[in-house]
Design a protein around this motif. Structure first.
Motif, PDB file in Angstrom:
ATOM      1  N   VAL A 238       0.676  -1.214   0.167  1.00  0.00           N
ATOM      2  CA  VAL A 238      -0.008  -0.039  -0.025  1.00  0.00           C
ATOM      3  C   VAL A 238       0.803   1.273   0.108  1.00  0.00           C
ATOM      4  CG1 VAL A 238      -1.638   1.290   1.470  1.00  0.00           C
ATOM      5  CG2 VAL A 238      -2.214  -1.151   0.982  1.00  0.00           C
ATOM      6  N   VAL A 239       1.880   1.247   0.995  1.00  0.00           N
ATOM      7  CA  VAL A 239       2.730   2.278   0.824  1.00  0.00           C
ATOM      8  C   VAL A 239       3.369   2.372  -0.392  1.00  0.00           C
ATOM      9  CG1 VAL A 239       4.867   3.318   1.874  1.00  0.00           C
ATOM     10  CG2 VAL A 239       3.142   2.584   3.326  1.00  0.00           C
ATOM     11  N   ALA A 240       3.876   1.609  -1.130  1.00  0.00           N
ATOM     12  CA  ALA A 240       4.746   1.733  -2.392  1.00  0.00           C
ATOM     13  C   ALA A 240       3.680   2.323  -3.439  1.00  0.00           C
ATOM     14  CB  ALA A 240       5.260   0.362  -2.821  1.00  0.00           C
ATOM     15  N   ALA A 241       2.370   1.737  -3.499  1.00  0.00           N
ATOM     16  CA  ALA A 241       1.438   2.224  -4.343  1.00  0.00           C
ATOM     17  C   ALA A 241       0.926   3.401  -4.135  1.00  0.00           C
ATOM     18  CB  ALA A 241       0.013   1.370  -3.950  1.00  0.00           C
ATOM     19  N   ARG A 242       1.179   4.062  -2.742  1.00  0.00           N
ATOM     20  CA  ARG A 242       0.748   5.277  -2.461  1.00  0.00           C
ATOM     21  C   ARG A 242       1.902   6.348  -3.010  1.00  0.00           C
ATOM     22  NH1 ARG A 242      -4.440   6.759  -2.111  1.00  0.00           N
ATOM     23  NH2 ARG A 242      -5.357   5.273  -0.581  1.00  0.00           N
ATOM     24  N   GLN A 243       3.203   5.929  -2.867  1.00  0.00           N
ATOM     25  CA  GLN A 243       4.155   6.875  -3.387  1.00  0.00           C
ATOM     26  C   GLN A 243       4.091   6.892  -4.959  1.00  0.00           C
ATOM     27  OE1 GLN A 243       7.533   4.389  -2.019  1.00  0.00           O
ATOM     28  NE2 GLN A 243       7.773   5.418   0.241  1.00  0.00           N
ATOM     29  N   ARG A 244       3.902   5.875  -5.452  1.00  0.00           N
ATOM     30  CA  ARG A 244       3.616   5.923  -7.182  1.00  0.00           C
ATOM     31  C   ARG A 244       2.580   6.975  -7.527  1.00  0.00           C
ATOM     32  NH1 ARG A 244       5.801   1.865 -10.307  1.00  0.00           N
ATOM     33  NH2 ARG A 244       5.104   2.991 -12.004  1.00  0.00           N
ATOM     34  N   ILE A 245       1.482   6.880  -6.664  1.00  0.00           N
ATOM     35  CA  ILE A 245       0.032   7.536  -7.046  1.00  0.00           C
ATOM     36  C   ILE A 245       0.736   9.191  -6.704  1.00  0.00           C
ATOM     37  CG2 ILE A 245      -2.285   8.265  -6.242  1.00  0.00           C
ATOM     38  CD1 ILE A 245      -2.563   5.039  -5.497  1.00  0.00           C
ATOM     39  N   VAL A 246       1.194   9.353  -5.706  1.00  0.00           N
ATOM     40  CA  VAL A 246       1.568  10.787  -5.308  1.00  0.00           C
ATOM     41  C   VAL A 246       2.732  11.236  -6.567  1.00  0.00           C
ATOM     42  CG1 VAL A 246       2.796  12.183  -3.812  1.00  0.00           C
ATOM     43  CG2 VAL A 246       1.148  10.569  -2.801  1.00  0.00           C
ATOM     44  N   GLU A 247       3.384  10.512  -6.916  1.00  0.00           N
ATOM     45  CA  GLU A 247       4.448  10.850  -8.042  1.00  0.00           C
ATOM     46  C   GLU A 247       3.780  11.320  -9.142  1.00  0.00           C
ATOM     47  OE1 GLU A 247       7.215   8.002  -8.157  1.00  0.00           O
ATOM     48  OE2 GLU A 247       8.123   8.243  -6.416  1.00  0.00           O
ATOM     49  N   GLY A 248       2.630  10.331  -9.668  1.00  0.00           N
ATOM     50  CA  GLY A 248       1.974  10.567 -10.660  1.00  0.00           C
ATOM     51  C   GLY A 248       1.088  11.705 -10.626  1.00  0.00           C
ATOM     52  N   ALA A 249       0.270  12.056  -9.720  1.00  0.00           N
ATOM     53  CA  ALA A 249      -0.251  13.171  -9.247  1.00  0.00           C
ATOM     54  C   ALA A 249       0.437  14.397  -9.325  1.00  0.00           C
ATOM     55  CB  ALA A 249      -1.170  13.072  -7.918  1.00  0.00           C
ATOM     56  N   VAL A 250       1.486  14.633  -8.764  1.00  0.00           N
ATOM     57  CA  VAL A 250       2.457  15.932  -8.900  1.00  0.00           C
ATOM     58  C   VAL A 250       2.658  16.047 -10.361  1.00  0.00           C
ATOM     59  CG1 VAL A 250       4.594  16.712  -8.009  1.00  0.00           C
ATOM     60  CG2 VAL A 250       3.242  15.461  -6.591  1.00  0.00           C
ATOM     61  N   GLY A 251       3.032  15.210 -11.104  1.00  0.00           N
ATOM     62  CA  GLY A 251       3.540  15.376 -12.423  1.00  0.00           C
ATOM     63  C   GLY A 251       2.216  15.761 -13.278  1.00  0.00           C
ATOM     64  N   MET A 252       0.898  15.221 -12.743  1.00  0.00           N
ATOM     65  CA  MET A 252      -0.215  15.695 -13.796  1.00  0.00           C
ATOM     66  C   MET A 252      -0.468  17.090 -13.443  1.00  0.00           C
ATOM     67  SD  MET A 252      -2.591  12.243 -13.230  1.00  0.00           S
ATOM     68  CE  MET A 252      -3.880  13.075 -14.387  1.00  0.00           C
ATOM     69  N   VAL A 253      -0.475  17.468 -11.909  1.00  0.00           N
ATOM     70  CA  VAL A 253      -0.633  19.014 -11.471  1.00  0.00           C
ATOM     71  C   VAL A 253       0.235  19.827 -12.299  1.00  0.00           C
ATOM     72  CG1 VAL A 253      -0.468  20.381  -9.601  1.00  0.00           C
ATOM     73  CG2 VAL A 253      -1.678  18.435  -9.476  1.00  0.00           C
ATOM     74  N   GLU A 254       1.506  19.272 -12.230  1.00  0.00           N
ATOM     75  CA  GLU A 254       2.803  20.348 -12.997  1.00  0.00           C
ATOM     76  C   GLU A 254       2.382  20.524 -14.414  1.00  0.00           C
ATOM     77  OE1 GLU A 254       6.375  18.316 -12.414  1.00  0.00           O
ATOM     78  OE2 GLU A 254       6.637  19.089 -10.267  1.00  0.00           O
ATOM     79  N   LEU A 255       1.754  19.439 -15.193  1.00  0.00           N
ATOM     80  CA  LEU A 255       1.536  19.364 -16.427  1.00  0.00           C
ATOM     81  C   LEU A 255       0.185  20.368 -16.728  1.00  0.00           C
ATOM     82  CD1 LEU A 255       1.750  18.435 -19.189  1.00  0.00           C
ATOM     83  CD2 LEU A 255       0.506  16.380 -18.851  1.00  0.00           C
TER      84      LEU A 255
END
Length: 301
Positions: A238-255
């Motif tokens: 779960v922690v690893a999945a959350r880290q990937r989700i946060v990384e993807g969300a930050v990239g989408m927000v920046e885009l």
């Protein structure tokens, strides 16, 4: 890498080729001697000639002695010879062979065998109880050592294999929960089996046995801690999945911010950017569907 050096005594006897002859000519000679001895005995008994009877008996006995040296050797088998208690060599050539008639001949299989250990409960390097079993593929390489260096080489291989499996299980953790380059029983299968083969090979070398390969066939946490370890693995996932989700969300927000600024769709001040980032992260990182709220006023009311 675990040190697999195992000190074993030097062998007192090693395999060598035994003196032998082709058995078919000797079988023909034995047949001729036996038949000739019988014929001479009958002829002597019929004529009352004691010399013929004696010669017939001697020839017959000689034929029996020659026949006693005939030794069949099957493919994948070897014959270990002893003469008056001393090792006289090994026959590996298959077919009918002839050796010293007074030699004792013990058969040893040189075929490839496998041995699977029973499931053993041991502690790994972290102290966690685990269940482990392995299979080892082996073959007799030196028949003299197999026969004379240990009492029962098959049982010797079985015991040493189980000892090596337990030692390997005690030397490595079941699983690694960090990014450190550490070998584990679950994730480093190739390295662990290579080490296991090397250790088993060193332990059974005294019995003249060659280890072809070994594999772990069963690996699991012991039942008493299996549920706790499963929850820890699930939490890590779960922690690893959350880290990937946060990384993807930050990239989408920046885009999104870059595209809005690039196309001049709307001008956002720092407070509006912060509000937009917050809303996007809530939508993208939440584990439930977001419930939109329509704001009929402004961001400042």
């Amino acid at each position: 890498m675990v040190d697999v050096a195992v000190e074993m005594p030097k062998p007192k006897v090693t395999e060598r080729v035994a003196w032998q002859l082709n058995g078919w000519p000797m079988a023909g000679m034995a047949f001729v001697l036996v038949v000739g001895g019988v014929v001479l005995f009958i002829a002597g008994a019929g004529s009352g000639n004691g010399v013929l009877i004696t010669v017939g008996i001697l020839v017959f006995v000689a034929g029996v002695i020659v026949a006693a040296g005939l030794t069949p050797v099957a493919p994948g088998r070897a014959r270990v010879l002893q003469i008056l208690g001393r090792y006289a060599g090994t026959i590996r050539i298959d077919g009918l062979r002839w050796v010293n008639p007074i030699a004792t001949r013990k058969e040893v299989s040189t075929r490839i065998r496998n041995h699977e250990t029973a499931v053993a409960k041991v502690n790994d390097a972290d102290g966690n109880p685990i269940e482990i079993a392995a299979v080892v593929v082996w073959q007799v390489e030196d028949t003299a050592q197999a026969m004379f260096e240990v009492d029962d080489f098959v049982e010797f291989v079985a015991i040493q294999t189980e000892t090596a499996v337990r030692h390997i299980a005690n030397s490595y953790p079941y699983d690694v929960h960090s990014d450190d380059d550490v070998l584990s029983l679950r994730d480093s299968t190739d390295e662990i089996t290579e080490t296991l083969s090397a250790e088993i090979g060193a332990r059974v070398q005294a019995a003249g046995v060659h280890v072809i390969e070994s594999r772990i066939t069963h690996l699991a946490y012991a039942p008493e801690i299996a549920q706790a370890m499963l929850r820890r693995q699930q939490a890590g996932a779960v922690v690893a999945a959350r880290q990937r989700i946060v990384e993807g969300a930050v990239g989408m927000v920046e885009l999104a911010l870059d595209r809005l600024s690039e196309h001049e769709v709307v001008e956002l001040d720092e407070e509006r950017k912060a509000t937009m980032v917050s809303n996007l992260l809530v939508v993208l990182c939440g584990d439930r569907d977001a419930q939109p709220v329509v704001n009929a006023g402004t961001l400042y009311q």
